[in-house]
Design a protein around this motif. Structure first.
Motif, PDB file in Angstrom:
ATOM      1  N   LYS A 207       0.862  -1.186   0.000  1.00 35.69           N
ATOM      2  CA  LYS A 207       0.000   0.000   0.000  1.00 35.69           C
ATOM      3  C   LYS A 207       0.901   1.240   0.000  1.00 35.69           C
ATOM      4  O   LYS A 207       1.677   1.430   0.940  1.00 35.69           O
ATOM      5  CB  LYS A 207      -0.895  -0.017   1.243  1.00 35.69           C
TER       6      LYS A 207
ATOM      7  N   GLU B 187      -2.116  -0.924  -3.838  1.00 38.57           N
ATOM      8  CA  GLU B 187      -3.168  -0.012  -3.346  1.00 38.57           C
ATOM      9  C   GLU B 187      -2.576   1.393  -3.206  1.00 38.57           C
ATOM     10  O   GLU B 187      -1.436   1.533  -2.748  1.00 38.57           O
ATOM     11  CB  GLU B 187      -3.681  -0.484  -1.994  1.00 38.57           C
TER      12      GLU B 187
ATOM     13  N   GLU C 183      -4.426   3.724   7.363  1.00 37.68           N
ATOM     14  CA  GLU C 183      -4.435   2.973   6.109  1.00 37.68           C
ATOM     15  C   GLU C 183      -3.519   1.743   6.125  1.00 37.68           C
ATOM     16  O   GLU C 183      -3.569   0.932   5.209  1.00 37.68           O
ATOM     17  CB  GLU C 183      -4.019   3.897   4.944  1.00 37.68           C
TER      18      GLU C 183
ATOM     19  N   VAL D 227      -0.224   1.847   5.688  1.00 39.11           N
ATOM     20  CA  VAL D 227       0.671   2.097   4.545  1.00 39.11           C
ATOM     21  C   VAL D 227       1.982   1.326   4.714  1.00 39.11           C
ATOM     22  O   VAL D 227       2.526   1.250   5.814  1.00 39.11           O
ATOM     23  CB  VAL D 227       0.957   3.625   4.494  1.00 39.11           C
TER      24      VAL D 227
END
Ligand SMILES: NC(=O)c1ccc[n+]([C@@H]2O[C@H](COP(=O)([O-])OP(=O)(O)OC[C@H]3O[C@@H](n4cnc5c(N)ncnc54)[C@H](O)[C@@H]3O)[C@@H](O)[C@H]2O)c1
Length: 337
Positions: free
Chosen positions: A2, A25, A68, A70
């Protein structure tokens, strides 16, 4: 994987998002400064999660990384215009230096897998002959390139001090669709489309290495996926052209005459680098090759600006844009403004 793309609503960042592999993503963080617009992401909006915010704001970056999950950060966020940096400088330091420092700290503290910082050939300064390599010293000549060099040096220091997994890319002058119309190619195209005069600095003998934005974006993906932490990768295309040659191509692409070119005293004066050129063997050893032929791609770019006036007309009508053009070009363009 991500990826948090900082500055993803700008010119190169939006192309990077557009060319993301299907299994990646994408989260975008962008302060939507004057050059950042969600309209650049319209065609890929369904695959993006967007957060407004500044890279130098630790709480915002940390919040997005945590929310998120990440794994990687790629940083395009920057004050990116040399000429604006001659008018005022503090925002350049805030974003291009403090912003990079903040991102590096978050990567270190949250043990992210990798951060790639997008930089520029301009940090090397000017070279009359030969080519810069990744080992060349940084000798920036404008406040913009000095602030970018500051960000690059922080990347080096973070890697040396803490082992932060950071890669730096240094790209050449980039052109293509969705470039905010203040830089040479889109500024000239949007004015020429309206039959307005374009200001050529001095004799236009400054030489730049031009790279199409899709090649630049693919080079950054290559460095992110295959590069080695702690390393720098130059991304250039060896399409070296003087500014006056570029302008001739733009005139021919739009079928307009030389009479629209106004030669003006160089407003950058001593800070105007005469030539940039880079060796790119290192990124090529990772398998990347530029694909876009210069003249044809420049003509395609001109056609894009003719066809996408819905995108750029609102930008050139904004108060910020009009103010910048007046302040920077007003004294030399006079009645032709
Ligand atoms: N355009 C070129 O020719 C070129 C060449 C080499 C390297 N670069 C580098 O590539 C990067 C992207 O350049 P570009 O031409 O796409 O610039 P751009 O100005 O089009 O995009 C910059 C983006 O960053 C965002 N931004 C600005 N300040 C921010 C902040 N504090 N926090 C979060 N977002 C912020 C803006 O809103 C915008 O979306 C820059 O770092 C630039 O130095 C550009």
């Amino acid at each position: 994987m991500k990826v948090l793309v900082c500055g993803g609503a700008g010119f190169i960042g939006s192309h990077f998002v557009r060319s993301a592999p299907d299994d990646v993503e994408i989260v975008v963080l962008d302060a939507l400064r004057y050059s950042g617009h969600l309209s650049t992401l319209a065609d890929v909006w369904d695959r993006v999660r967007f957060y407004p915010g500044q890279v130098q704001d630790r709480c915002v970056v940390e919040g997005v990384v945590k929310a998120e999950g990440v794994s990687h950060i790629v940083n395009f966020a920057a004050e990116s215009h040399n000429d604006r940096s001659l008018l005022s400088r503090n925002q350049f330091v805030e974003t291009n230096v403090l912003g990079v420092s903040t991102l590096l700290d978050v990567v270190r503290d949250y043990r992210l897998e990798r951060v790639l910082h997008v930089s520029t050939d301009e940090v090397y300064g000017s070279i009359d002959q030969g080519q810069f390599t990744e080992q060349s010293p940084v000798e920036p000549n404008t406040p913009y390139s000095a602030a970018k060099a500051g960000g690059d040096l922080l990347c080096r220091a973070h890697f040396k001090s803490f082992g932060t997994p950071v890669i730096v890319t240094r790209g050449g002058n980039t052109y293509g669709p969705f470039q905010y119309p203040e830089k040479l190619i889109p500024f000239f195209l949007t004015r020429l489309i309206d039959g307005k005069k374009v200001p050529l600095y001095g004799e236009g003998t400054q030489s730049r290495e031009w790279i199409h934005v899709s090649d630049h974006a693919n080079g950054i993906w290559t460095a992110l996926l295959k590069g080695v932490p702690g390393e720098i990768y130059n991304i250039g295309d060896h399409h070296e052209r003087t500014n006056s040659t570029v302008v001739s191509h733009l005139l021919s692409a739009l079928s307009v005459g030389e009479d629209l070119v106004k030669r003006i005293p160089d407003p950058r004066q001593g800070a105007h680098d005469s030539r940039y050129s880079m060796r790119t063997h290192k990124i090529q050893s990772l398998g990347w090759r530029p694909k876009m032929p210069f003249e044809e791609s420049l003509h395609e770019t001109a056609k894009w600006y003719v066809g996408r006036q819905d995108w750029w007309r609102p930008l050139v009508s904004s108060a910020d844009f009009i103010d910048f053009v007046k302040r920077f070009y007003g004294p030399s363009l006079g009645d032709d403004l």
